[in-house]
Write a protein that holds these residues in place. Structure first.
Motif, PDB file in Angstrom:
ATOM      1  N   GLY A  14     -26.303  -3.790 -19.417  1.00 51.81           N
ATOM      2  CA  GLY A  14     -27.974  -3.608 -19.285  1.00 51.81           C
ATOM      3  C   GLY A  14     -28.319  -3.373 -18.050  1.00 51.81           C
ATOM      4  O   GLY A  14     -29.722  -3.077 -17.912  1.00 51.81           O
ATOM      5  N   ARG A  15     -27.832  -3.203 -16.758  1.00 52.52           N
ATOM      6  CA  ARG A  15     -28.221  -2.652 -15.555  1.00 52.52           C
ATOM      7  C   ARG A  15     -28.699  -1.336 -15.361  1.00 52.52           C
ATOM      8  O   ARG A  15     -27.783  -0.512 -16.004  1.00 52.52           O
ATOM      9  N   LYS A  16     -29.737  -1.196 -15.195  1.00 49.72           N
ATOM     10  CA  LYS A  16     -30.088   0.403 -14.811  1.00 49.72           C
ATOM     11  C   LYS A  16     -29.802   0.964 -13.369  1.00 49.72           C
ATOM     12  O   LYS A  16     -29.588   2.021 -13.463  1.00 49.72           O
ATOM     13  N   ASP A  17     -29.680   0.070 -12.613  1.00 49.18           N
ATOM     14  CA  ASP A  17     -29.159   0.605 -11.301  1.00 49.18           C
ATOM     15  C   ASP A  17     -27.886   0.101 -10.996  1.00 49.18           C
ATOM     16  O   ASP A  17     -27.381  -0.837 -11.666  1.00 49.18           O
ATOM     17  N   MET A  18     -27.104   0.856 -10.283  1.00 52.72           N
ATOM     18  CA  MET A  18     -25.465   0.524 -10.295  1.00 52.72           C
ATOM     19  C   MET A  18     -25.174   0.112  -8.730  1.00 52.72           C
ATOM     20  O   MET A  18     -25.768   0.738  -7.737  1.00 52.72           O
ATOM     21  N   ASP A  19     -24.628  -1.073  -8.853  1.00 54.60           N
ATOM     22  CA  ASP A  19     -24.281  -1.615  -7.468  1.00 54.60           C
ATOM     23  C   ASP A  19     -22.816  -1.896  -7.672  1.00 54.60           C
ATOM     24  O   ASP A  19     -22.369  -2.784  -8.027  1.00 54.60           O
ATOM     25  N   LEU A  20     -21.898  -0.914  -7.001  1.00 53.68           N
ATOM     26  CA  LEU A  20     -20.354  -1.210  -7.303  1.00 53.68           C
ATOM     27  C   LEU A  20     -19.801  -2.356  -6.268  1.00 53.68           C
ATOM     28  O   LEU A  20     -18.663  -2.790  -6.343  1.00 53.68           O
ATOM     29  N   ASP A  21     -20.934  -2.527  -5.199  1.00 50.36           N
ATOM     30  CA  ASP A  21     -20.644  -3.799  -4.589  1.00 50.36           C
ATOM     31  C   ASP A  21     -20.175  -5.070  -5.094  1.00 50.36           C
ATOM     32  O   ASP A  21     -19.578  -5.949  -4.672  1.00 50.36           O
ATOM     33  N   SER A  22     -20.993  -4.948  -6.488  1.00 51.03           N
ATOM     34  CA  SER A  22     -21.067  -6.272  -7.050  1.00 51.03           C
ATOM     35  C   SER A  22     -19.567  -6.648  -7.653  1.00 51.03           C
ATOM     36  O   SER A  22     -19.369  -7.808  -8.052  1.00 51.03           O
ATOM     37  N   ILE A  23     -18.735  -5.332  -7.890  1.00 48.92           N
ATOM     38  CA  ILE A  23     -17.348  -5.507  -8.234  1.00 48.92           C
ATOM     39  C   ILE A  23     -16.540  -6.782  -7.302  1.00 48.92           C
ATOM     40  O   ILE A  23     -15.468  -7.297  -7.731  1.00 48.92           O
ATOM     41  N   LYS A  24     -17.034  -6.383  -6.083  1.00 45.22           N
ATOM     42  CA  LYS A  24     -16.273  -7.436  -5.173  1.00 45.22           C
ATOM     43  C   LYS A  24     -16.371  -8.607  -5.001  1.00 45.22           C
ATOM     44  O   LYS A  24     -15.486  -9.531  -4.166  1.00 45.22           O
ATOM     45  N   HIS A  25     -17.133  -9.229  -5.988  1.00 47.76           N
ATOM     46  CA  HIS A  25     -17.133 -10.675  -5.987  1.00 47.76           C
ATOM     47  C   HIS A  25     -15.902 -11.234  -6.764  1.00 47.76           C
ATOM     48  O   HIS A  25     -15.218 -10.648  -7.392  1.00 47.76           O
ATOM     49  N   SER A  26     -15.785 -12.763  -6.594  1.00 47.69           N
ATOM     50  CA  SER A  26     -14.451 -13.105  -7.106  1.00 47.69           C
ATOM     51  C   SER A  26     -13.858 -12.644  -8.409  1.00 47.69           C
ATOM     52  O   SER A  26     -12.995 -12.078  -8.460  1.00 47.69           O
ATOM     53  N   LYS A  27     -14.664 -13.096  -9.505  1.00 45.66           N
ATOM     54  CA  LYS A  27     -14.252 -12.748 -10.726  1.00 45.66           C
ATOM     55  C   LYS A  27     -14.253 -11.584 -11.353  1.00 45.66           C
ATOM     56  O   LYS A  27     -13.241 -10.831 -11.811  1.00 45.66           O
ATOM     57  N   PRO A  28     -15.385 -10.594 -10.950  1.00 46.49           N
ATOM     58  CA  PRO A  28     -15.402  -9.184 -11.362  1.00 46.49           C
ATOM     59  C   PRO A  28     -14.296  -8.530 -10.480  1.00 46.49           C
ATOM     60  O   PRO A  28     -13.434  -7.635 -11.303  1.00 46.49           O
ATOM     61  N   TRP A  29     -13.915  -8.958  -9.117  1.00 46.07           N
ATOM     62  CA  TRP A  29     -12.711  -8.246  -8.692  1.00 46.07           C
ATOM     63  C   TRP A  29     -11.485  -8.506  -9.442  1.00 46.07           C
ATOM     64  O   TRP A  29     -10.848  -7.253  -9.383  1.00 46.07           O
ATOM     65  N   ASN A  30     -11.259  -9.504  -9.883  1.00 47.61           N
ATOM     66  CA  ASN A  30      -9.797  -9.879 -10.369  1.00 47.61           C
ATOM     67  C   ASN A  30      -9.994  -9.125 -11.896  1.00 47.61           C
ATOM     68  O   ASN A  30      -8.664  -8.626 -12.216  1.00 47.61           O
ATOM     69  N   TRP A  31     -11.106  -9.074 -12.556  1.00 41.40           N
ATOM     70  CA  TRP A  31     -11.142  -8.413 -13.703  1.00 41.40           C
ATOM     71  C   TRP A  31     -11.018  -6.967 -13.572  1.00 41.40           C
ATOM     72  O   TRP A  31     -10.364  -6.213 -14.392  1.00 41.40           O
ATOM     73  N   TYR A  32     -11.574  -6.568 -12.223  1.00 39.78           N
ATOM     74  CA  TYR A  32     -11.339  -4.981 -11.930  1.00 39.78           C
ATOM     75  C   TYR A  32      -9.849  -4.670 -11.658  1.00 39.78           C
ATOM     76  O   TYR A  32      -9.340  -3.585 -12.302  1.00 39.78           O
ATOM     77  N   LEU A  33      -9.133  -5.600 -11.226  1.00 40.55           N
ATOM     78  CA  LEU A  33      -7.806  -5.316 -10.997  1.00 40.55           C
ATOM     79  C   LEU A  33      -6.847  -5.181 -12.025  1.00 40.55           C
ATOM     80  O   LEU A  33      -6.313  -4.359 -12.291  1.00 40.55           O
ATOM     81  N   GLU A  34      -7.260  -6.065 -13.105  1.00 45.15           N
ATOM     82  CA  GLU A  34      -6.534  -6.255 -14.420  1.00 45.15           C
ATOM     83  C   GLU A  34      -6.831  -5.023 -15.232  1.00 45.15           C
ATOM     84  O   GLU A  34      -6.212  -4.232 -15.577  1.00 45.15           O
ATOM     85  N   TYR A  35      -8.070  -4.554 -15.128  1.00 45.66           N
ATOM     86  CA  TYR A  35      -8.577  -3.313 -15.701  1.00 45.66           C
ATOM     87  C   TYR A  35      -7.698  -2.152 -15.289  1.00 45.66           C
ATOM     88  O   TYR A  35      -7.181  -1.319 -15.787  1.00 45.66           O
ATOM     89  N   LEU A  36      -7.431  -1.951 -13.731  1.00 44.80           N
ATOM     90  CA  LEU A  36      -6.818  -0.962 -13.214  1.00 44.80           C
ATOM     91  C   LEU A  36      -5.499  -0.843 -13.748  1.00 44.80           C
ATOM     92  O   LEU A  36      -4.660   0.042 -14.007  1.00 44.80           O
ATOM     93  N   PHE A  37      -4.789  -2.287 -13.548  1.00 45.85           N
ATOM     94  CA  PHE A  37      -3.356  -2.295 -13.951  1.00 45.85           C
ATOM     95  C   PHE A  37      -3.044  -1.868 -15.504  1.00 45.85           C
ATOM     96  O   PHE A  37      -2.065  -1.642 -15.659  1.00 45.85           O
ATOM     97  N   ASN A  38      -4.231  -2.043 -16.195  1.00 45.23           N
ATOM     98  CA  ASN A  38      -4.024  -1.828 -17.871  1.00 45.23           C
ATOM     99  C   ASN A  38      -4.082  -0.508 -17.957  1.00 45.23           C
ATOM    100  O   ASN A  38      -3.752   0.085 -19.182  1.00 45.23           O
ATOM    101  N   GLN A  39      -4.626   0.467 -17.170  1.00 46.81           N
ATOM    102  CA  GLN A  39      -4.384   1.818 -17.195  1.00 46.81           C
ATOM    103  C   GLN A  39      -3.204   2.394 -16.768  1.00 46.81           C
ATOM    104  O   GLN A  39      -3.197   3.519 -16.887  1.00 46.81           O
ATOM    105  N   GLY A  40      -2.141   1.584 -16.572  1.00 46.80           N
ATOM    106  CA  GLY A  40      -0.589   2.164 -16.325  1.00 46.80           C
ATOM    107  C   GLY A  40      -0.448   2.393 -14.890  1.00 46.80           C
ATOM    108  O   GLY A  40       0.610   2.821 -14.817  1.00 46.80           O
ATOM    109  N   TYR A  41      -1.262   1.598 -13.859  1.00 47.24           N
ATOM    110  CA  TYR A  41      -0.619   1.937 -12.304  1.00 47.24           C
ATOM    111  C   TYR A  41       0.189   0.693 -11.990  1.00 47.24           C
ATOM    112  O   TYR A  41      -0.321   0.035 -11.238  1.00 47.24           O
TER     113      TYR A  41
END
Length: 736
Positions: free
Chosen positions: A681-708
């Motif tokens: 729902g966000r209109k503005d994009m703030d990539l630094d928000s990914i660095k918060h604790s839960k989003p960061w762990n989710w982001y890592l899992e998201y990267l790992f699921n891409q096959g890296y």
């Protein structure tokens, strides 16, 4: 009644039928007689037949000079020889005429030069001609010319039993200094185990003491040593120079043309001669006859002696079961090149490891490669290029089957690289390059690195990629040979199961180190020349995937880290695959170094990994963690130092986090996609928000699921997943 009528009429019908058949038979016989009479009449009037009769019946002492008849008849024979070849009967007549010197020695060389066989050469004629060497007063130059002709047509002689029966008579001519090189070549082709005798070995050793260590004597002695090693105590070099010179230049081109014109099948058996380099390099050569010979028996046309009855020609076997049943009674073909096209022949070489067969095959292969490829004309047709390609493909498949290369192909490659343009037969030459056994570190620079470096820096991107792949395959084979043939007692390795080449572990490590360092230099400069092209980087990382596991996977106590010119372009690559592969390589380096250090402490072995290697790895690992995980691109004490003023002039906001897992060019698209999925729902994009604790762990899992998976292994082994990126704390490395 009808039946009775038919029966009553049958005798007359039978008589009529018999009469018709009799008339037909008489007419047929008359036709045959007329045809035979006509043929004899034509033969009697054929100028070529009359010319052969002239040379067959000419009396000894007939003068040559001013004799128009001999000139006319010889021209007829030469014309027939160069157009369609000479029949076996014609070969017998002309060879007998020449060697008997009925009209003196002046005409003999001219006759020998036109002896172009159309099909085969009769053995009886060859034996009679050899006998004339010891009877007639033939000039030395003519004797040499005859032996050259004999070596040229050796594979076309219809049988070899009588020639082998006079082996001792031929051996006596080794005493003639001018004839000795050619006689040794002929003896090499005729030698069997029963031919090796003590007095012959002694004679060759006496000749060597008189003439020096001549290569033709060493080659014949090496064959004797294979059959009877107890009789030849002389130390033979493991790799002899190609020495039996090219003796067939006066006949080869004409012979090939005649054979191809008469029969393609016969031509295929003639395409590969044992030839080698001539001194004269100004002469343009056009050979290009690289079709493999058909597998044929060496005794299938010989009388059934006791020996030949015990042998089973390889051509008569059609299955592996038959090969196993007759394994020790195999009769190899007359032309060893035909083994390259025979799967059963290769099974035989692989199972029995017959050194005499491998020596003959190596000998044939060396001359074929040098004469037909190395010293052939550059003006070859597309057909000749196709023949060369097919021949080298067959050679490569043979080497892959035997899991080792041939020393002759190795020697050919060293010479070919110095004149290669990098494009002719590129896949085949690179394939041969990857099969080269371990080269001593003192020679590897001159033999391989110098020509390859010139080619690498002056060739296209695709050549650079192909060379990197070839060098990687070469290193894989070297490491495999080490792991298979290493001896636990003295740490010596046999580099080739069919040779006596040995190298100490220290020497092997030096060669591997030289190869890895050389590839590192090529890779660093190549990436600069090609703008860090992702395709070239992919092949370079393939090589270091092999290098990083040398200790654990292949048992080699050696660890060599990549140079900065490879590490940093891979870390800052714009494609995520390269960064992932670098992460996997760094993970494997850490596993190997940790294992090496623990084994060093436990076993107290003599070898150890240098502290400089640990230091280089730690610098790389710390920089990679700070860059990807901690978002600290430039820190004091790191391997890359940039001034603060220079960084400010770049006008890049928050430059210290430009290459973390979010803002890295290779992963930013994933970060954007993750942000949109996590906060749709966000209109503005703030990539630094990914660095918060839960989003960061989710982001890592998201990267790992891409096959890296490489990135996952590196992060798990070098960081603490419990810490957030904003904490600024990376896991300290303690590899050293």
């Amino acid at each position: 009644m009808a039946a009775k009528s038919n029966l009553s009429g049958s005798p007359d019908a039978d008589l009529s039928s018999l009469s018709d058949r009799s008339l037909s038979s008489r007419a047929s016989n008359r036709s045959l007689r007329v045809a035979e009479k006509e043929r004899r009449k034509n033969d009697a009037e054929d100028p070529f037949v009359l010319a052969l009769k002239y040379f067959s019946n000419v009396e000894a002492g007939t003068p040559v000079h001013g004799n128009d008849e001999v000139e006319k008849n010889l021209v007829l024979v030469e014309r027939a020889a160069y157009s369609k070849g000479l029949s076996p009967e014609a070969i017998s007549v002309m060879l007998e005429f020449a060697m008997s010197l009925r009209m003196g020695s002046g005409i003999c060389p001219r006759v020998l030069k036109c002896l172009i066989p159309a099909t085969v050469v009769p053995q009886e004629a060859v034996v009679r001609a050899v006998a004339w060497l010891g009877v007639a007063n033939i000039p030395v130059n003519t004797q040499i010319l005859f032996i050259k002709w004999l070596l040229t047509v050796f594979d076309l002689i219809d049988a070899k039993d009588q020639l082998r029966a006079i082996y001792g008579f031929i051996f006596n001519f080794t005493s003639e200094e001018n004839l000795c090189p050619f006689i040794c070549h002929l003896l090499y082709l005729l030698t069997r185990k029963e031919s090796v005798r003590v007095f012959r070995v002694r004679k060759l050793l006496e000749l060597q003491s008189k003439l020096g260590r001549q290569p033709f004597l060493l080659n014949l002695l090496s064959l004797y040593k294979v059959f009877c090693p107890e009789l030849v105590t002389l130390s033979i070099p493991s790799q002899l120079k190609s020495v039996f010179r090219n003796h067939n230049l006066p006949w080869k081109s004409a012979l090939t043309v005649v054979q191809r014109r008469n029969s393609p099948q016969v031509a295929s058996s003639l395409n590969l001669f044992s030839t080698s380099k001539h001194k004269t390099t100004s002469r343009k050569r056009k050979h290009h006859h690289l079709g493999l010979a058909m597998l044929s028996s060496a005794v299938n046309k010989e009388p059934q002696t006791e020996t030949s009855r015990q042998l089973v020609p390889l051509v008569q076997l059609h299955s592996v079961a038959q090969l196993l049943e007759n394994m020790h009674r195999i009769e190899l073909p007359a032309q060893m090149g035909s083994l390259l096209g025979s799967s059963l022949g290769l099974h035989y070489l692989d199972c029995v490891q017959d050194e005499s067969a491998l020596l003959r095959l190596n000998f044939w292969l060396g001359y074929t490669l040098q004469e037909e490829l190395l010293f052939s004309s550059d003006e070859g047709s597309s057909q000749s290029s196709e023949e060369s390609m097919q021949f080298l493909d067959k050679l490569l498949s043979t080497q892959h089957f035997l899991q080792e290369g041939f020393s002759s192909s190795e020697a050919f490659l060293y010479k070919f690289l110095s004149v290669w343009d990098g494009s002719v037969l590129r896949p085949q030459i690179l394939g041969l390059l990857s099969n080269i056994p371990v080269v001593p570190s003192s020679q590897i620079g001159q033999l391989l690195f110098e020509p390859l470096m010139q080619l690498f820096f002056t060739s296209s991107l695709f050549f650079k990629c192909g060379l990197m792949e070839s060098l990687n395959n070469m290193l894989l084979k070297w490491l495999t040979w080490h792991s298979v043939y290493a001896l636990e007692d003295d740490l010596d390795i046999s580099l080739n199961s069919h040779t006596s080449i040995n190298m100490t572990l220290s020497g092997f490590k030096d060669s591997v180190m030289e190869l890895v360092d050389f590839v590192g230099r090529l890779a660093s400069v190549g990436l600069q020349l090609e703008g860090c092209h992702s395709l070239l980087l992919n092949f370079i990382l393939d090589f270091y995937t092999t290098v990083c596991d040398m200790f654990l996977k292949y048992g080699l106590p050696l660890v060599v880290v990549p140079p900065p010119g490879v590490f940093y372009p891979a870390l800052f690559a714009t494609d995520p695959v390269s960064v992932d592969r670098l992460a996997f390589i760094m993970h494997r380096y850490k596993v190997n170094l940790t294992s090496a250090k623990s084994q060093e402490k436990l076993t107290k072995q003599a070898f150890r990994i240098s502290r400089q290697t640990f230091k280089e790895f730690n610098n790389y690992a710390v920089f990679m963690v700070n860059c990807l995980w901690n978002a600290k691109l430039i820190q004091p004490g790191m391997s890359i130092q940039l001034g603060e003023e220079l960084l400010l002039k770049s006008n890049v906001p928050e430059y210290w986090k430009s290459f973390d897992l979010i803002y890295h060019p290779a992963f930013m698209s994933y970060a954007v996609d993750f942000h949109q999925k996590c906060w749709p729902g966000r209109k503005d994009m703030d990539l630094d928000s990914i660095k918060h604790s839960k989003p960061w762990n989710w982001y890592l899992e998201y990267l790992f699921n891409q096959g890296y998976d490489g990135l996952k292994l590196f992060i798990q082994s070098n960081t603490s997943r419990q810490l957030t990126a904003g904490d600024g704390q990376g896991n300290s490395l303690s590899t050293e």
